[in-house]
Design a protein around this motif. Sequence first.
Motif, PDB file in Angstrom:
ATOM      1  N   MET A 157       0.823  -1.117  -0.074  1.00  0.00           N
ATOM      2  CA  MET A 157       0.080  -0.048   0.130  1.00  0.00           C
ATOM      3  C   MET A 157       0.692   1.185  -0.109  1.00  0.00           C
ATOM      4  N   GLU A 158       0.466   2.088  -1.011  1.00  0.00           N
ATOM      5  CA  GLU A 158       1.148   3.412  -1.005  1.00  0.00           C
ATOM      6  C   GLU A 158       1.110   4.336   0.199  1.00  0.00           C
ATOM      7  N   LYS A 159       2.454   4.794   0.674  1.00  0.00           N
ATOM      8  CA  LYS A 159       2.435   5.576   1.870  1.00  0.00           C
ATOM      9  C   LYS A 159       2.717   7.158   1.441  1.00  0.00           C
ATOM     10  N   LYS A 173      -6.496  13.412   1.336  1.00  0.00           N
ATOM     11  CA  LYS A 173      -7.155  13.223   0.426  1.00  0.00           C
ATOM     12  C   LYS A 173      -6.618  13.821  -1.001  1.00  0.00           C
ATOM     13  N   ARG A 174      -5.858  14.973  -0.669  1.00  0.00           N
ATOM     14  CA  ARG A 174      -5.238  15.666  -1.812  1.00  0.00           C
ATOM     15  C   ARG A 174      -4.225  14.665  -2.374  1.00  0.00           C
ATOM     16  N   ILE A 175      -3.511  14.177  -1.574  1.00  0.00           N
ATOM     17  CA  ILE A 175      -2.454  13.155  -2.184  1.00  0.00           C
ATOM     18  C   ILE A 175      -2.930  11.854  -2.516  1.00  0.00           C
ATOM     19  N   ASN A 176      -4.168  11.642  -2.413  1.00  0.00           N
ATOM     20  CA  ASN A 176      -4.812  10.270  -2.538  1.00  0.00           C
ATOM     21  C   ASN A 176      -4.251   9.028  -1.915  1.00  0.00           C
ATOM     22  N   VAL A 177      -3.914   9.322  -0.519  1.00  0.00           N
ATOM     23  CA  VAL A 177      -3.522   8.443   0.197  1.00  0.00           C
ATOM     24  C   VAL A 177      -4.238   8.263   1.577  1.00  0.00           C
ATOM     25  N   PRO A 178      -4.671   7.101   2.032  1.00  0.00           N
ATOM     26  CA  PRO A 178      -5.352   6.965   3.373  1.00  0.00           C
ATOM     27  C   PRO A 178      -4.530   7.704   4.340  1.00  0.00           C
ATOM     28  N   LEU A 179      -5.287   8.397   5.175  1.00  0.00           N
ATOM     29  CA  LEU A 179      -4.701   9.011   6.420  1.00  0.00           C
ATOM     30  C   LEU A 179      -3.971   8.147   7.220  1.00  0.00           C
ATOM     31  N   SER A 180      -4.635   6.909   7.346  1.00  0.00           N
ATOM     32  CA  SER A 180      -3.785   5.761   8.138  1.00  0.00           C
ATOM     33  C   SER A 180      -2.446   5.305   7.416  1.00  0.00           C
ATOM     34  N   ASN A 181      -2.210   5.481   6.237  1.00  0.00           N
ATOM     35  CA  ASN A 181      -0.933   5.166   5.619  1.00  0.00           C
ATOM     36  C   ASN A 181      -0.022   6.328   5.595  1.00  0.00           C
ATOM     37  N   CYS A 182      -0.267   7.504   6.387  1.00  0.00           N
ATOM     38  CA  CYS A 182       0.629   8.591   6.125  1.00  0.00           C
ATOM     39  C   CYS A 182       1.745   8.822   7.250  1.00  0.00           C
ATOM     40  N   GLU A 199       0.134   6.083  10.683  1.00  0.00           N
ATOM     41  CA  GLU A 199       1.019   5.063  10.586  1.00  0.00           C
ATOM     42  C   GLU A 199       2.311   5.639  11.431  1.00  0.00           C
ATOM     43  N   LYS A 200       2.663   6.835  11.185  1.00  0.00           N
ATOM     44  CA  LYS A 200       4.045   7.188  11.960  1.00  0.00           C
ATOM     45  C   LYS A 200       3.900   8.798  12.150  1.00  0.00           C
ATOM     46  N   ILE A 201       4.350   9.297  13.257  1.00  0.00           N
ATOM     47  CA  ILE A 201       4.598  10.383  13.682  1.00  0.00           C
ATOM     48  C   ILE A 201       6.053  10.717  13.931  1.00  0.00           C
ATOM     49  N   VAL A 202       6.708  11.737  13.132  1.00  0.00           N
ATOM     50  CA  VAL A 202       8.009  12.225  13.355  1.00  0.00           C
ATOM     51  C   VAL A 202       7.966  13.589  14.001  1.00  0.00           C
ATOM     52  N   ALA A 203       8.523  13.726  15.183  1.00  0.00           N
ATOM     53  CA  ALA A 203       8.556  15.130  15.854  1.00  0.00           C
ATOM     54  C   ALA A 203       9.934  15.599  15.489  1.00  0.00           C
ATOM     55  N   ILE A 204       9.931  17.093  15.284  1.00  0.00           N
ATOM     56  CA  ILE A 204      11.142  17.747  15.267  1.00  0.00           C
ATOM     57  C   ILE A 204      11.160  18.874  16.115  1.00  0.00           C
ATOM     58  N   THR A 205      12.341  18.769  16.755  1.00  0.00           N
ATOM     59  CA  THR A 205      12.435  19.773  18.049  1.00  0.00           C
ATOM     60  C   THR A 205      13.760  20.121  18.448  1.00  0.00           C
ATOM     61  N   GLN A 244      10.343   3.338   1.737  1.00  0.00           N
ATOM     62  CA  GLN A 244      11.287   2.204   0.896  1.00  0.00           C
ATOM     63  C   GLN A 244      10.486   1.006   1.053  1.00  0.00           C
ATOM     64  N   ASN A 245       9.716   0.713   2.213  1.00  0.00           N
ATOM     65  CA  ASN A 245       9.018  -0.567   2.775  1.00  0.00           C
ATOM     66  C   ASN A 245       7.699  -0.440   2.410  1.00  0.00           C
ATOM     67  N   LYS A 246       7.318  -0.175   0.858  1.00  0.00           N
ATOM     68  CA  LYS A 246       5.700   0.079   0.719  1.00  0.00           C
ATOM     69  C   LYS A 246       5.185  -1.521   0.640  1.00  0.00           C
TER      70      LYS A 246
END
Length: 221
Positions: free
Chosen positions: A1-3, A155-164, A183-189, A219-221
């Motif tokens: 599934m595309e991310k 929706k704009r990038i046509n990917v389910p939010l759960s795969n983002c 699927e993943k949250i990256v925090a920058i601080t 890379q792990n689609k």
Amino acid sequence: MEKGLLFDFNGTMFFDSPKHKIAWDVFSEKYRGKPISDDEMDHMHGQTNAQIIKVLMGEMSDEESEKLSKDKEALYREICLQQPESFHLAPGLTEVLDQLKMMQVPMTICTASIKENVDFFVSSFHLDKWFDVNNIIYDDGTHSNKISMFEDGAKRINVPLSNCMIVEDSLSGIAFAHACHVEKIVAITTADKIEEYKNMPGVDEVIQDYYQFDLSFFQNK
């Protein structure tokens, strides 16, 4: 599934918190006769200008709130241009964006900035090199919080939010990202807040700049 990838912008792609602090201080001195407190500033990150102005100055018409918002952002843009040495994308980001584009990762920006600022950023940083600018989500008055922005961005990038993946810097933005069940949250601080951010619900990774950004998620689609 595309991310897919959803970036916040201010404080995430462009380290501009000091510039916003200066602009809000000038704004607050002008309209309240006092600067913004540290506590107020902590709660402003990730909020729309309308929400911030309401907290600072109370209820008012939408027209007056919009006028004040544009006043503050004009101050902010002026400060950006007055500080060219720090008016650039976050360290390592252009290289990461180049690689993401080469990998054809669907991505966009979800920002609480108003359109005038988005246009300013697109022009100044040439964001159209990496993004379809028509897909950028910004504060157009229709979003109550970042959750709806993230939903629209996916929706704009046509990917389910759960795969983002979502990249955020603010506590409120991270909390909204977590509520989206992505699927993943990256925090920058900054270095002094790494442990605090690591302990936030939903945060999978904490970085200080994009030289630390891990592309393997895509890379792990």
